[in-house]
Design an enzyme around this catalytic site. Structure first.
Site, mmCIF file in Angstrom:
data_model
loop_
_atom_site.group_PDB
_atom_site.id
_atom_site.type_symbol
_atom_site.label_atom_id
_atom_site.label_comp_id
_atom_site.label_asym_id
_atom_site.label_seq_id
_atom_site.Cartn_x
_atom_site.Cartn_y
_atom_site.Cartn_z
ATOM 1 N N HIS A 144 50.937 50.382 -17.051
ATOM 2 C CA HIS A 144 52.386 50.293 -17.271
ATOM 3 C C HIS A 144 52.792 48.852 -17.573
ATOM 4 O O HIS A 144 53.557 48.592 -18.524
ATOM 5 C CB HIS A 144 53.100 50.801 -16.017
ATOM 6 C CG HIS A 144 54.582 50.627 -16.026
ATOM 7 N ND1 HIS A 144 55.452 51.636 -16.356
ATOM 8 C CD2 HIS A 144 55.363 49.540 -15.736
ATOM 9 C CE1 HIS A 144 56.701 51.190 -16.266
ATOM 10 N NE2 HIS A 144 56.669 49.915 -15.890
ATOM 11 N N GLU A 145 52.271 47.913 -16.786
ATOM 12 C CA GLU A 145 52.628 46.503 -16.989
ATOM 13 C C GLU A 145 52.049 45.968 -18.305
ATOM 14 O O GLU A 145 52.720 45.204 -19.018
ATOM 15 C CB GLU A 145 52.146 45.661 -15.807
ATOM 16 C CG GLU A 145 52.725 46.059 -14.460
ATOM 17 C CD GLU A 145 54.234 46.103 -14.447
ATOM 18 O OE1 GLU A 145 54.872 45.380 -15.230
ATOM 19 O OE2 GLU A 145 54.798 46.871 -13.638
ATOM 20 N N HIS A 148 54.234 47.067 -21.067
ATOM 21 C CA HIS A 148 55.410 46.208 -21.182
ATOM 22 C C HIS A 148 55.090 44.971 -22.025
ATOM 23 O O HIS A 148 55.862 44.580 -22.912
ATOM 24 C CB HIS A 148 55.870 45.739 -19.792
ATOM 25 C CG HIS A 148 56.846 46.645 -19.129
ATOM 26 N ND1 HIS A 148 57.976 47.144 -19.758
ATOM 27 C CD2 HIS A 148 56.877 47.153 -17.860
ATOM 28 C CE1 HIS A 148 58.661 47.899 -18.922
ATOM 29 N NE2 HIS A 148 58.017 47.925 -17.761
ATOM 30 N N GLU A 223 61.407 51.323 -19.451
ATOM 31 C CA GLU A 223 60.555 51.847 -18.373
ATOM 32 C C GLU A 223 59.918 53.173 -18.790
ATOM 33 O O GLU A 223 58.728 53.399 -18.547
ATOM 34 C CB GLU A 223 61.371 52.027 -17.089
ATOM 35 C CG GLU A 223 61.796 50.731 -16.432
ATOM 36 C CD GLU A 223 60.618 49.833 -16.103
ATOM 37 O OE1 GLU A 223 59.612 50.326 -15.541
ATOM 38 O OE2 GLU A 223 60.692 48.631 -16.416
#
Length: 291
Positions: A144-145, A148, A223
């Site tokens: 997820h990071e 980003h 997100e």
């Protein structure tokens, strides 16, 4: 760089359209005739609107390290640190970005990514996250990071903040000048009076609240996209679904205000419209419906 140029051009175009609309409505002529230079106000608004946002982005990495006490792993000293570095490296390679700095900080379950450039970013995880989740779930959070970073979300959110800041500064002063001239001053006095200062102050609060809702909405969309990005990097949506379900049952670690929106999760705000993260149920449902 391309994203930055496009956003700057978009903002300039919006300001130009605003100028045309104000001129067509006669507002521009009225304000200019009464002492307000619209062109200079636009330039002033752009500078003020973007300066703070861009400066915050440029110092985001050192500030994140300092404010969380994050320790960058230069040489892994345990099997967990070695696994963490290798996992981030593998995910970064799949995402097509340079290896970020990897850090650990003491705290309740959370993780974040930050940095001005996607090829020199920082990915940090808390000790609470490493201790409270399985390796598969932690890998999903790291995905997820990394998503980003690969999506350029730090830059995108900074530029969105700059755009809304510009509108707040510009519109507050236009409204302030108009009300000050119409209500508080006589026609032969061109100097801004107390009415201008009060009106600008009030308008900046009101417009600032509206701007915060806009930025928060964009943050929530990023997100959802990062969750989907993790599923794509891992080739499976289930680890991210499990990670979100686990996080939903934990008290999220509080991050400094400057990087709270960059965390994997955040404490709910006093209003859903101001939350930087969607509810876990919505994030899980979005992944389950992912095609």
């Amino acid at each position: 760089m391309k994203r930055i140029v496009l956003f700057l051009l978009t903002n300039l175009a919006v300001m130009a359209v605003m100028s045309v609309v104000l001129s067509a409505l006669g507002v521009n002529r009225y304000l200019t005739a009464n002492g307000l230079n619209m062109g200079m106000l636009m330039v002033f608004s752009l500078v003020v609107g973007f300066t703070g946002a861009i400066f915050s982005l440029l110092i985001s990495k050192p500030m994140a390290k300092w404010s969380t006490g994050a320790r960058v792993i230069d040489a892994p000293s345990s099997s967990t640190e070695l696994w963490l570095v290798n996992t981030v490296k593998a995910l970064a390679d799949r995402a097509g970005i340079a290896m970020p700095e990897v850090a650990i900080y003491d705290g309740e379950p959370n993780a974040f990514a930050t940095g001005a450039f996607k090829n020199s970013a920082l990915v940090a995880v808390s000790t609470g996250l490493l201790e409270g989740m399985t390796k598969e779930e932690v890998e999903a959070v790291l995905g997820h990071e990394i998503a980003h970073v690969a999506n350029g979300d730090m830059v995108t959110m900074t530029l969105i903040q700059g755009v809304v800041n510009t509108f707040v500064v510009f519109l507050a002063r236009v409204v302030g000048y108009a009300i000050d001239k119409a209500v508080f001053r006589n026609s032969d006095d061109d100097r801004p009076g107390i009415g201008y200062m009060i009106t600008v102050f009030v308008c900046e609060i009101i417009f600032g609240i509206a701007a915060s809702m806009i930025v928060a909405w964009f943050s929530r969309q990023r997100e959802f996209r990062a969750d989907a990005g993790s599923a794509q990097l891992l080739g499976n949506r289930q680890p991210m679904i499990h990670a979100l379900a686990r996080l939903g049952g934990m008290e999220p670690g509080e991050l400094p205000k400057s990087i709270a929106a960059a965390g994997i999760s955040d404490k709910p705000g006093w209003g859903a419209l101001f939350s930087s993260h969607p509810p876990m149920e919505q994030r899980i449902a979005a992944l389950q419906n992912l095609k």
